[in-house]
Write an enzyme that holds these catalytic residues in place. Structure first.
Site, PDB file in Angstrom:
ATOM      1  CE1 TYR A 149      -3.234  11.727   6.848  1.00  0.00           C
ATOM      2  CE2 TYR A 149      -3.786  10.208   9.301  1.00  0.00           C
ATOM      3  CZ  TYR A 149      -4.245  10.588   7.390  1.00  0.00           C
ATOM      4  OH  TYR A 149      -5.666  10.574   6.451  1.00  0.00           O
ATOM      5  CD  GLU A 180       0.014   5.404  -0.637  1.00  0.00           C
ATOM      6  OE1 GLU A 180       0.398   5.706  -0.097  1.00  0.00           O
ATOM      7  OE2 GLU A 180      -1.226   5.377  -1.223  1.00  0.00           O
ATOM      8  CE  LYS A 185      -3.433  11.099   2.525  1.00  0.00           C
ATOM      9  NZ  LYS A 185      -4.530   9.716   2.604  1.00  0.00           N
ATOM     10  CG  HIS A 186       1.161   8.757   2.600  1.00  0.00           C
ATOM     11  ND1 HIS A 186       0.647   9.237   4.009  1.00  0.00           N
ATOM     12  CD2 HIS A 186       0.467   7.922   1.528  1.00  0.00           C
ATOM     13  CE1 HIS A 186      -0.440   8.436   3.256  1.00  0.00           C
ATOM     14  NE2 HIS A 186      -0.681   7.904   2.602  1.00  0.00           N
ATOM     15  CG  HIS A 203      -1.887   0.764   1.208  1.00  0.00           C
ATOM     16  ND1 HIS A 203      -3.183   1.068   2.188  1.00  0.00           N
ATOM     17  CD2 HIS A 203      -2.449   2.014   0.207  1.00  0.00           C
ATOM     18  CE1 HIS A 203      -3.851   2.161   1.690  1.00  0.00           C
ATOM     19  NE2 HIS A 203      -3.133   2.752   0.737  1.00  0.00           N
ATOM     20  CD1 TRP A 227       1.284   5.262   3.986  1.00  0.00           C
ATOM     21  CD2 TRP A 227      -0.007   5.059   5.052  1.00  0.00           C
ATOM     22  NE1 TRP A 227       0.014   5.056   3.457  1.00  0.00           N
ATOM     23  CE2 TRP A 227      -0.546   4.648   3.933  1.00  0.00           C
ATOM     24  CE3 TRP A 227      -0.700   4.567   6.181  1.00  0.00           C
ATOM     25  CZ2 TRP A 227      -2.140   3.778   3.589  1.00  0.00           C
ATOM     26  CZ3 TRP A 227      -2.236   4.031   6.350  1.00  0.00           C
ATOM     27  CH2 TRP A 227      -2.988   4.117   5.331  1.00  0.00           C
TER      28      TRP A 227
END
Length: 410
Positions: free
Chosen positions: A87, A134, A137-138, A76, A79
């Site tokens: 977060y 991914e 965002k992270h 996935h 993070w």
């Protein structure tokens, strides 16, 4: 204390040798503090992950539609959570790159990209879209991968480090094998105790608790928590306990671990249909069911199936079809993907998180076809090919391709 060190050597052992574009990530001269364990403020966030000091390597078990090999979980992401379960997200929009595949290829990471195309895929969009999400965002929220943390920084140089480290961690966390070693294997009939699942994973994660997430009673995600010494690019990952109170939604007993190769979701095959290529011909699809429950939206033009509608509402002819939920509403039904509710906005079909249920379109059906004001015809500029996506329009206008959108129950 057990830990995983991420170095150029370990990446090479894992088959993921890092190609350096220009400079290199900062070398931290001392071990320093362990993230989330400091008692005073750390000034050097190139050698100390802050505020995202709790790093989660998250994994999927997707059976509907099937994603990845039958005997492996899939990635996935990685993070950077705060140390209290909260977060940040999308911390630098100027670095939310939209060409991850090209960045990895240009940095000599073709083998990494090939691995990701098997083990890091979504269940409702394209790999490229998922990787962009991914990273944006992270990845942009990992302080030790900030451009200032690289000598002779070259734009996009930090991106391969993010994906290399994530894959490297994933390869040290073989969830399927650890569960199998404890006698926990996918089954369409057998169920398990949550405590047994957690014990099998914790045993291999330094005795730390591993988060297990369920959809209903079926296991679908695991999160491995780490704290770090040094940079995400070349530091040490130390197993940690979860830092939030989320219980994952699994029952204490009767946890299902459904197989990917059939038997999930009531005993039938759960493999998603494979969108066809854009060449002429192709078989005519067999639409099934009415617009209710879960299903795929197949795209049909000239009497042949040409791909499907993905989670954003766009037309795509290669990759994995999105699963949509059709729910009765008024004199019709709403449609929702993992991206959000669907509507016709500005004349184009779109599904997005910022579309509320109140603003979602109430669609109607013409048999198994999605209807609109033009009957059951929808329009696009052309049939998309390769990695391109096509916008689907509700009115013909100057759009030269006509298609129907057919429901296939799953």
């Amino acid at each position: 204390m057990s830990f995983i060190r991420i170095t150029a050597g370990s990446l090479a052992v894992l088959g993921l040798a890092q190609s350096v574009l220009g400079g290199a990530p900062k070398q931290c001269t001392s071990k320093g503090e362990l993230s989330c364990h400091n008692t005073t403020a750390e000034a050097d966030t190139c050698c100390f992950n802050y505020p995202g000091g709790s790093l989660l390597q998250t994994q999927f078990w997707d059976t509907d539609p099937v994603v990845g090999p039958d005997d492996s979980w899939t990635i996935h992401g990685l993070w950077p959570d705060h140390c209290d379960g909260t977060y940040d997200s999308t911390c630098d929009s100027s670095r939310a790159y939209t060409n991850i595949s090209d960045i990895l290829k240009s940095s000599g990471n073709d083998d990494l990209l090939s691995y990701m195309q098997t083990y890091w895929l979504p269940n409702d969009s394209t790999g490229e879209e998922f990787w962009e999400h991914e990273w944006g965002k992270h990845g942009t929220c990992i302080s030790t991968l900030d451009p200032k943390c690289f000598t002779d920084y070259q734009p996009t140089e930090e991106v391969p480090y993010f994906f290399n480290t994530t894959v490297s961690l994933f390869k040290t966390l073989p969830t399927y094998q650890w569960l199998a070693d404890a006698g926990i294997t996918p089954s369409s009939s057998k169920t398990y105790k949550l405590s047994d699942i957690q014990a099998a994973l914790s045993k291999n994660h330094g005795g730390k608790t591993v988060y297990v997430g369920c959809s209903g009673s079926a296991i679908e995600q695991v999160y491995y928590y780490f704290n770090t010494y040094g940079s995400v690019a070349n530091g040490q990952f130390v197993p940690a306990d979860p830092d939030n109170g989320d219980d994952g939604g699994c029952p204490s007993t009767g946890v299902k671990y459904l197989p990917k190769n059939g038997g999930g979701g009531g005993g039938g095959s759960t493999t998603s249909p494979t969108p066809t290529s854009t060449t002429s011909g192709g078989s005519s699809p067999t639409p099934t069911g009415s617009f209710s429950g879960k299903g795929y939206l197949n795209a049909v033009t000239g009497g042949s199936k040409k791909g499907c509608i993905i989670g954003s509402g766009a037309w795509y002819t290669t990759g994995t079809c999105a699963t949509f939920t059709a729910a009765s509403s008024g004199k019709g039904f709403t449609l929702k993907s993992s991206k959000g509710y669907c509507s016709v906005s500005g004349g184009a079909l779109a599904c997005a998180a910022d579309t509320s249920s109140a603003n979602a379109n109430v669609f109607t059906a013409d048999g198994t076809n999605l209807a609109n004001s033009d009957g059951n015809d929808w329009y696009a500029d052309s049939v998309p090919s390769g990695s391109s996506q096509g916008t689907v329009y509700s009115e013909k206008g100057s759009h030269g391709t006509t298609l129907q959108i057919q429901w296939q129950s799953v």
